[in-house]
Design a protein around this motif. Structure first.
Motif, PDB file in Angstrom:
ATOM      1  N   GLU A  11      -7.842 -14.862 -11.685  1.00 55.74           N
ATOM      2  CA  GLU A  11      -7.326 -16.058 -11.407  1.00 55.74           C
ATOM      3  C   GLU A  11      -6.693 -16.202  -9.957  1.00 55.74           C
ATOM      4  OE1 GLU A  11      -4.962 -17.141 -14.763  1.00 55.74           O
ATOM      5  OE2 GLU A  11      -6.533 -17.445 -16.123  1.00 55.74           O
ATOM      6  N   SER A  12      -5.740 -15.278  -9.610  1.00 54.56           N
ATOM      7  CA  SER A  12      -5.144 -15.401  -8.324  1.00 54.56           C
ATOM      8  C   SER A  12      -6.297 -15.275  -7.298  1.00 54.56           C
ATOM      9  CB  SER A  12      -4.132 -14.236  -8.358  1.00 54.56           C
ATOM     10  OG  SER A  12      -4.611 -12.996  -8.507  1.00 54.56           O
ATOM     11  N   LEU A  13      -7.283 -14.431  -7.523  1.00 52.42           N
ATOM     12  CA  LEU A  13      -8.373 -14.350  -6.341  1.00 52.42           C
ATOM     13  C   LEU A  13      -9.195 -15.605  -6.263  1.00 52.42           C
ATOM     14  CD1 LEU A  13      -9.305 -10.508  -7.211  1.00 52.42           C
ATOM     15  CD2 LEU A  13      -8.155 -11.429  -4.811  1.00 52.42           C
ATOM     16  N   SER A  14      -9.265 -16.042  -7.579  1.00 48.33           N
ATOM     17  CA  SER A  14     -10.327 -17.254  -7.539  1.00 48.33           C
ATOM     18  C   SER A  14      -9.835 -18.369  -6.540  1.00 48.33           C
ATOM     19  CB  SER A  14     -10.508 -17.705  -8.947  1.00 48.33           C
ATOM     20  OG  SER A  14      -9.215 -18.381  -9.270  1.00 48.33           O
ATOM     21  N   ARG A  15      -8.689 -18.392  -6.040  1.00 44.31           N
ATOM     22  CA  ARG A  15      -8.126 -19.248  -5.172  1.00 44.31           C
ATOM     23  C   ARG A  15      -8.651 -19.081  -3.680  1.00 44.31           C
ATOM     24  NH1 ARG A  15      -3.129 -18.336  -7.990  1.00 44.31           N
ATOM     25  NH2 ARG A  15      -2.482 -17.130  -6.261  1.00 44.31           N
ATOM     26  N   ASP A  16      -9.191 -17.788  -3.589  1.00 41.26           N
ATOM     27  CA  ASP A  16      -9.641 -17.553  -2.471  1.00 41.26           C
ATOM     28  C   ASP A  16     -11.104 -17.740  -1.921  1.00 41.26           C
ATOM     29  OD1 ASP A  16      -7.366 -16.736  -1.288  1.00 41.26           O
ATOM     30  OD2 ASP A  16      -7.472 -14.927  -2.295  1.00 41.26           O
ATOM     31  N   ILE A  17     -11.726 -18.317  -3.274  1.00 40.27           N
ATOM     32  CA  ILE A  17     -13.270 -18.759  -3.015  1.00 40.27           C
ATOM     33  C   ILE A  17     -13.221 -20.210  -2.494  1.00 40.27           C
ATOM     34  CG2 ILE A  17     -15.148 -19.215  -4.596  1.00 40.27           C
ATOM     35  CD1 ILE A  17     -14.201 -17.447  -6.752  1.00 40.27           C
ATOM     36  N   ILE A  18     -14.210 -20.142  -1.268  1.00 41.49           N
ATOM     37  CA  ILE A  18     -14.108 -21.310  -0.709  1.00 41.49           C
ATOM     38  C   ILE A  18     -15.052 -22.206  -1.591  1.00 41.49           C
ATOM     39  CG2 ILE A  18     -15.031 -22.470   1.467  1.00 41.49           C
ATOM     40  CD1 ILE A  18     -13.900 -20.239   3.112  1.00 41.49           C
ATOM     41  N   VAL A  44      -4.781  -9.274  -1.352  1.00 37.00           N
ATOM     42  CA  VAL A  44      -5.169  -8.127  -2.241  1.00 37.00           C
ATOM     43  C   VAL A  44      -3.769  -7.103  -2.191  1.00 37.00           C
ATOM     44  CG1 VAL A  44      -7.575  -8.170  -1.647  1.00 37.00           C
ATOM     45  CG2 VAL A  44      -6.302  -6.892  -0.226  1.00 37.00           C
ATOM     46  N   VAL A  45      -2.910  -7.328  -1.450  1.00 35.48           N
ATOM     47  CA  VAL A  45      -1.785  -6.548  -1.209  1.00 35.48           C
ATOM     48  C   VAL A  45      -0.553  -7.127  -2.269  1.00 35.48           C
ATOM     49  CG1 VAL A  45       0.200  -5.544   0.184  1.00 35.48           C
ATOM     50  CG2 VAL A  45      -1.994  -5.779   1.000  1.00 35.48           C
ATOM     51  N   SER A  46      -0.122  -6.232  -3.216  1.00 30.14           N
ATOM     52  CA  SER A  46       0.945  -6.464  -4.081  1.00 30.14           C
ATOM     53  C   SER A  46       2.123  -5.755  -4.079  1.00 30.14           C
ATOM     54  CB  SER A  46       0.314  -6.616  -5.559  1.00 30.14           C
ATOM     55  OG  SER A  46       1.350  -7.001  -6.534  1.00 30.14           O
ATOM     56  N   LYS A  47       3.500  -6.116  -4.568  1.00 34.30           N
ATOM     57  CA  LYS A  47       4.513  -5.321  -4.379  1.00 34.30           C
ATOM     58  C   LYS A  47       4.612  -4.517  -5.706  1.00 34.30           C
ATOM     59  CE  LYS A  47       7.717  -8.781  -6.505  1.00 34.30           C
ATOM     60  NZ  LYS A  47       8.859  -9.475  -6.168  1.00 34.30           N
ATOM     61  N   LYS A 102      -6.076  -2.684  -8.349  1.00 26.23           N
ATOM     62  CA  LYS A 102      -6.637  -3.427  -9.386  1.00 26.23           C
ATOM     63  C   LYS A 102      -7.196  -4.880  -8.916  1.00 26.23           C
ATOM     64  CE  LYS A 102      -3.911  -1.863 -13.179  1.00 26.23           C
ATOM     65  NZ  LYS A 102      -2.631  -2.196 -14.165  1.00 26.23           N
ATOM     66  N   LEU A 103      -6.491  -5.460  -7.750  1.00 29.89           N
ATOM     67  CA  LEU A 103      -7.031  -6.698  -7.040  1.00 29.89           C
ATOM     68  C   LEU A 103      -8.374  -6.460  -6.433  1.00 29.89           C
ATOM     69  CD1 LEU A 103      -3.817  -8.090  -5.979  1.00 29.89           C
ATOM     70  CD2 LEU A 103      -5.328  -9.375  -7.534  1.00 29.89           C
ATOM     71  N   ILE A 104      -8.234  -5.318  -5.868  1.00 33.14           N
ATOM     72  CA  ILE A 104      -9.841  -4.662  -5.226  1.00 33.14           C
ATOM     73  C   ILE A 104     -10.714  -4.751  -6.009  1.00 33.14           C
ATOM     74  CG2 ILE A 104     -10.834  -3.031  -3.886  1.00 33.14           C
ATOM     75  CD1 ILE A 104      -8.953  -4.517  -1.935  1.00 33.14           C
ATOM     76  N   ASP A 109      -8.312  -4.691   9.994  1.00 34.07           N
ATOM     77  CA  ASP A 109      -7.659  -3.633  10.418  1.00 34.07           C
ATOM     78  C   ASP A 109      -6.276  -3.520   9.823  1.00 34.07           C
ATOM     79  OD1 ASP A 109      -5.614  -4.987  12.565  1.00 34.07           O
ATOM     80  OD2 ASP A 109      -7.556  -5.973  12.502  1.00 34.07           O
ATOM     81  N   ALA A 110      -5.720  -4.783   9.119  1.00 33.57           N
ATOM     82  CA  ALA A 110      -4.442  -4.839   8.566  1.00 33.57           C
ATOM     83  C   ALA A 110      -4.546  -4.113   7.276  1.00 33.57           C
ATOM     84  CB  ALA A 110      -3.912  -6.215   8.336  1.00 33.57           C
ATOM     85  N   ILE A 111      -5.899  -4.174   6.694  1.00 33.41           N
ATOM     86  CA  ILE A 111      -5.972  -3.678   5.384  1.00 33.41           C
ATOM     87  C   ILE A 111      -6.431  -2.137   5.331  1.00 33.41           C
ATOM     88  CG2 ILE A 111      -7.399  -3.880   2.989  1.00 33.41           C
ATOM     89  CD1 ILE A 111      -7.842  -6.797   3.913  1.00 33.41           C
ATOM     90  N   ILE A 112      -7.440  -1.798   6.234  1.00 40.91           N
ATOM     91  CA  ILE A 112      -7.668  -0.326   6.047  1.00 40.91           C
ATOM     92  C   ILE A 112      -7.679   0.364   7.442  1.00 40.91           C
ATOM     93  CG2 ILE A 112      -9.972  -1.100   6.019  1.00 40.91           C
ATOM     94  CD1 ILE A 112     -10.494   1.393   4.029  1.00 40.91           C
ATOM     95  N   SER A 113      -6.618   0.600   7.921  1.00 35.21           N
ATOM     96  CA  SER A 113      -6.483   1.225   9.252  1.00 35.21           C
ATOM     97  C   SER A 113      -6.908   2.895   9.023  1.00 35.21           C
ATOM     98  CB  SER A 113      -5.274   1.123   9.896  1.00 35.21           C
ATOM     99  OG  SER A 113      -4.109   1.611   8.860  1.00 35.21           O
ATOM    100  N   GLN A 114      -6.737   3.713  10.142  1.00 42.82           N
ATOM    101  CA  GLN A 114      -6.994   4.909   9.854  1.00 42.82           C
ATOM    102  C   GLN A 114      -5.918   5.737   8.835  1.00 42.82           C
ATOM    103  OE1 GLN A 114      -7.468   7.151  13.602  1.00 42.82           O
ATOM    104  NE2 GLN A 114      -8.558   5.644  14.389  1.00 42.82           N
ATOM    105  N   ARG A 115      -6.426   6.592   8.098  1.00 48.72           N
ATOM    106  CA  ARG A 115      -5.669   7.144   6.982  1.00 48.72           C
ATOM    107  C   ARG A 115      -5.079   8.606   7.797  1.00 48.72           C
ATOM    108  NH1 ARG A 115     -10.038   7.883   2.498  1.00 48.72           N
ATOM    109  NH2 ARG A 115     -11.216   7.955   4.108  1.00 48.72           N
ATOM    110  N   GLY A 116      -3.778   8.611   7.244  1.00 51.19           N
ATOM    111  CA  GLY A 116      -3.225  10.238   7.285  1.00 51.19           C
ATOM    112  C   GLY A 116      -3.230  10.280   8.950  1.00 51.19           C
ATOM    113  N   GLY A 117      -3.503  11.617   9.131  1.00 58.55           N
ATOM    114  CA  GLY A 117      -3.731  11.812  10.600  1.00 58.55           C
ATOM    115  C   GLY A 117      -2.393  12.496  11.400  1.00 58.55           C
ATOM    116  N   GLU A 118      -2.505  12.881  12.482  1.00 64.98           N
ATOM    117  CA  GLU A 118      -1.162  13.335  13.420  1.00 64.98           C
ATOM    118  C   GLU A 118      -0.334  12.280  13.579  1.00 64.98           C
ATOM    119  OE1 GLU A 118      -0.099  16.290  17.038  1.00 64.98           O
ATOM    120  OE2 GLU A 118      -2.049  15.675  16.650  1.00 64.98           O
ATOM    121  N   GLY A 119       0.889  12.389  13.065  1.00 64.79           N
ATOM    122  CA  GLY A 119       1.918  11.516  13.638  1.00 64.79           C
ATOM    123  C   GLY A 119       1.947  10.313  12.638  1.00 64.79           C
TER     124      GLY A 119
END
Length: 393
Positions: A96-103, A181-184, A191-193, A214-224
């Motif tokens: 129901e919360s995601l249905s608000r994002d349907i245009i 899709v981001v929840s605290k 689950k939202l995904i 890019d705010a949702i799935i930037s590069q995972r792990g890696g050096e630094g």
């Protein structure tokens, strides 16, 4: 008791039969007569011999059919529910919360209103429009593209292309950002995904637009790189759901946009099969924008569109809109200067008319407006050379 009154045993049987049909989904035939309980106690007929009475009030039963007050049933085509059957009430709450994002409204952005970007528009039509119109051609090796990435400088029309897809394509459009899709709460993000893709498959054909991916799935792990566990789980679930789309027959299309394509994870780049550069507008596109935003009015001095096209090299579509707005503000400023000297407020019907845009207004607007994204254009060209997808003419 009258001799023609139905007995108590017969009456209870009909009530039980009606309840059973409504509860367990048995569809009644139109000729099936269950109207005995609507007859008066004296056994007289209502005069319609089982026909539909125009004065009968319709009631929708659990089968989705319309039951009239006289007992007749009109079978209707079942409508698709808003949500698929979920395993728990918690999952339904997330849906129901995601249905608000349907245009549901029409953004009213046509392909023709976007100047230039013919390559990107052609690929979007090939990926979304044509598979819906001609599904016979898109099977086997020619299954539709499942994902397209639009990348380029800010203000070049990536979001407008997504709005054109929502306007022109007959699909359910999900406008998703990081806040969707981001929840605290622990575990809710992944689950939202999952619920998002369940909804998209339920409402197929559908389009999921991931703005600023890019705010949702930037590069995972890696050096630094220090990354929270919840962020890794969200990215993993998104990658799993996108890869799982290949195993379903529903047409679910993922459209992503970003200004920082080099920040994306390599696994996401693989799933976004087409990566399209949305560049700064070329001279022909800039001319079309200027003629649409500040057209020359009949009887006024022609505007120097050639000068605008020549001096706006490196401007994005957003910069050109700001430039035209600044040029249109010049005659308004002259009118406001006259009104500013008036102590009293001028009535609306006595307000002076705004004069036309003059060529000197164009020069002043050019001097007051600077491009915002031209300094990093070479980075997008390099990324396009490494990962981009183009249509060979």
């Amino acid at each position: 008791m009258a001799t023609d009154e139905p007995s108590q045993t017969r009456w209870s049987f009909l009530e039980f039969k009606t309840f059973y049909d409504a509860k367990f989904g048995r569809k009644k035939l139109p000729e099936e007569d269950v109207s005995n309980k609507d007859q008066p106690e004296d056994g007289s007929s209502n005069g319609n011999n089982g026909d539909v009475n125009n004065n009968s009030s319709p009631v929708t039963n659990q089968d989705g059919n319309t039951a009239l007050a006289n007992g007749n049933v009109i079978r209707e085509k079942p409508k698709k529910s808003m949500f698929p059957p979920f395993e728990s009430a918690e999952t339904r709450t997330l849906a129901e919360s995601l249905s608000r994002d349907i245009i549901r409204g029409n953004p009213n952005i046509k392909w023709e209103s976007i100047k230039g970007l013919e390559n990107a528009k052609k690929l979007l039509k090939e990926a979304v429009v044509m598979p819906i119109k001609y599904p016979t051609y898109f099977n086997g090796l020619l299954t539709p593209w499942k994902g397209i990435l639009l990348f380029g400088p800010p203000g070049t029309g990536k979001t407008m292309l997504a709005k054109a897809v929502a306007t022109e394509c007959n699909t359910t459009f999900f406008n998703i950002s990081a806040s969707s899709v981001v929840s605290k709460w622990r575990g809710d993000s992944e689950k939202l995904i999952r619920v998002l893709f369940d909804l998209a498959r339920h409402h197929a054909p559908s389009t999921i637009f991931l703005d600023e991916i890019d705010a949702i799935i930037s590069q995972r792990g890696g050096e630094g790189r220090s990354e929270h566990e919840a962020s890794r789980r969200l990215k993993t679930e998104l990658l799993i759901q996108m890869d799982g789309l290949q195993k379903t027959n529903e047409l679910v299309f993922v459209l992503a946009a970003t200004n920082l394509p080099w920040e994306l994870d390599a696994a996401m780049l693989r799933r976004l099969e087409k990566r399209i550069l949305v560049p700064l507008p070329d001279p022909e596109a800039r001319r079309g924008m200027f003629e649409m935003l500040i057209p020359s009015q009949p009887g006024d001095e022609p505007l120097p569109h050639d000068v605008l096209v020549e001096k706006s090299e490196g401007y994005s579509g957003s910069d050109i809109r700001i430039l035209c707005k600044e040029a249109a503000m010049q005659p308004l400023r002259r009118t406001l200067a006259i009104l500013e000297d008036r102590e009293d407020v001028v009535p609306e019907d006595e307000l002076p008319k705004i004069g036309p845009i003059l060529p000197e207004d164009i020069d002043r607007a050019l001097s007051n407006t600077r491009p915002s994204a031209h300094l990093h254009a070479h980075l997008y060209d390099k990324f396009n050379d490494d990962y981009g997808s183009q249509i060979l003419k």
